[in-house]
Design an enzyme around this catalytic site. Sequence first.
Site, PDB file in Angstrom:
ATOM      1  N   HIS A  29     -24.189 -45.699  -9.809  1.00 24.20           N
ATOM      2  CA  HIS A  29     -24.730 -44.632  -8.950  1.00 24.20           C
ATOM      3  C   HIS A  29     -23.628 -43.672  -8.532  1.00 24.20           C
ATOM      4  O   HIS A  29     -22.505 -44.091  -8.266  1.00 24.20           O
ATOM      5  CB  HIS A  29     -25.389 -45.221  -7.700  1.00 24.20           C
ATOM      6  CG  HIS A  29     -24.484 -46.122  -6.917  1.00 24.20           C
ATOM      7  ND1 HIS A  29     -24.254 -47.439  -7.272  1.00 24.20           N
ATOM      8  CD2 HIS A  29     -23.718 -45.899  -5.824  1.00 24.20           C
ATOM      9  CE1 HIS A  29     -23.406 -47.983  -6.420  1.00 24.20           C
ATOM     10  NE2 HIS A  29     -23.052 -47.071  -5.542  1.00 24.20           N
TER      11      HIS A  29
ATOM     12  N   HIS B 250     -22.377 -40.984  -5.661  1.00 22.16           N
ATOM     13  CA  HIS B 250     -22.527 -40.587  -4.261  1.00 22.16           C
ATOM     14  C   HIS B 250     -22.427 -39.065  -4.190  1.00 22.16           C
ATOM     15  O   HIS B 250     -21.529 -38.473  -4.804  1.00 22.16           O
ATOM     16  CB  HIS B 250     -21.387 -41.161  -3.417  1.00 22.16           C
ATOM     17  CG  HIS B 250     -21.393 -42.647  -3.291  1.00 22.16           C
ATOM     18  ND1 HIS B 250     -21.801 -43.292  -2.157  1.00 22.16           N
ATOM     19  CD2 HIS B 250     -21.029 -43.623  -4.171  1.00 22.16           C
ATOM     20  CE1 HIS B 250     -21.686 -44.607  -2.326  1.00 22.16           C
ATOM     21  NE2 HIS B 250     -21.213 -44.835  -3.543  1.00 22.16           N
TER      22      HIS B 250
HETATM   23  P1  AMP Z   1     -20.968 -48.530  -3.660  1.00 17.66           P
HETATM   24  O1  AMP Z   1     -19.934 -48.998  -2.683  1.00 17.66           O
HETATM   25  O2  AMP Z   1     -20.483 -47.359  -4.480  1.00 17.66           O
HETATM   26  O3  AMP Z   1     -21.533 -49.648  -4.506  1.00 17.66           O
HETATM   27  O4  AMP Z   1     -22.134 -47.920  -2.783  1.00 17.66           O
HETATM   28  C1  AMP Z   1     -23.323 -48.580  -2.484  1.00 17.66           C
HETATM   29  C2  AMP Z   1     -24.053 -47.719  -1.489  1.00 17.66           C
HETATM   30  O5  AMP Z   1     -25.384 -48.146  -1.432  1.00 17.66           O
HETATM   31  C3  AMP Z   1     -23.483 -47.787  -0.078  1.00 17.66           C
HETATM   32  O6  AMP Z   1     -23.086 -46.489   0.339  1.00 17.66           O
HETATM   33  C4  AMP Z   1     -24.644 -48.335   0.741  1.00 17.66           C
HETATM   34  O7  AMP Z   1     -24.723 -47.734   2.006  1.00 17.66           O
HETATM   35  C5  AMP Z   1     -25.844 -47.980  -0.106  1.00 17.66           C
HETATM   36  N1  AMP Z   1     -27.004 -48.847   0.020  1.00 17.66           N
HETATM   37  C6  AMP Z   1     -27.033 -50.197  -0.007  1.00 17.66           C
HETATM   38  N2  AMP Z   1     -28.298 -50.648   0.056  1.00 17.66           N
HETATM   39  C7  AMP Z   1     -29.093 -49.544   0.107  1.00 17.66           C
HETATM   40  C8  AMP Z   1     -30.505 -49.332   0.168  1.00 17.66           C
HETATM   41  N3  AMP Z   1     -31.374 -50.361   0.194  1.00 17.66           N
HETATM   42  N4  AMP Z   1     -30.964 -48.063   0.219  1.00 17.66           N
HETATM   43  C9  AMP Z   1     -30.104 -47.032   0.189  1.00 17.66           C
HETATM   44  N5  AMP Z   1     -28.763 -47.158   0.122  1.00 17.66           N
HETATM   45  C10 AMP Z   1     -28.268 -48.392   0.088  1.00 17.66           C
END
Ligand code: AMP
Length: 136
Positions: free
Chosen positions: A99, A101
């Site tokens: 994903h 950001h």
């Molecule tokens: P990463 O550290 O790049 O894996 O980012 C994962 C992101 O997913 C973090 O910024 C979390 O806040 C976000 N996140 C985790 N669970 C959810 C969810 N159910 N819905 C939306 N965002 C989420």
Amino acid sequence: MEECIFCKIIEGKLPCWKVYEDKSHIAFLDLYPAVKGHVLVIPKKHYAHFSQIHHKEIGNFIEAVQKVAMGVKKAMKADGINVFLNEGKAAGQIVFHAHFHIIPRYENDGINFSVGRDSYLDGEMLMMQRKLTDSI
Ligand code: AMP
Ligand code: ZN
């Protein structure tokens, strides 16, 4: 495959605040935003890592990321935008479904993603250039 929360979101088994969808991607609000308007863009197909995304799909993914990023910037009246992806635990990846950001930024918003700076000794840049060129 282990339970993937983003796959569950795509399957509709977990809720999300969706802001964009096309045939192969969705974007939704990050539940724990760095700032309001922080959005994640994901491919619907599960790839744990960015590096695994099929070369025929990566172009469309980047296009979707650009579209969402520009939409977020406009809607949030942001001065700038951070677009980044964490690849691997060491880089801060927590959710193992690739994903991007998208984070709206404002002049003097006080957010600091900047990291410390290293430096090269004499001759190291040439070595680094060769090492990277050979690997890419
Ligand atoms: P990463 O550290 O790049 O894996 O980012 C994962 C992101 O997913 C973090 O910024 C979390 O806040 C976000 N996140 C985790 N669970 C959810 C969810 N159910 N819905 C939306 N965002 C989420
Ligand atoms: Zn997944």
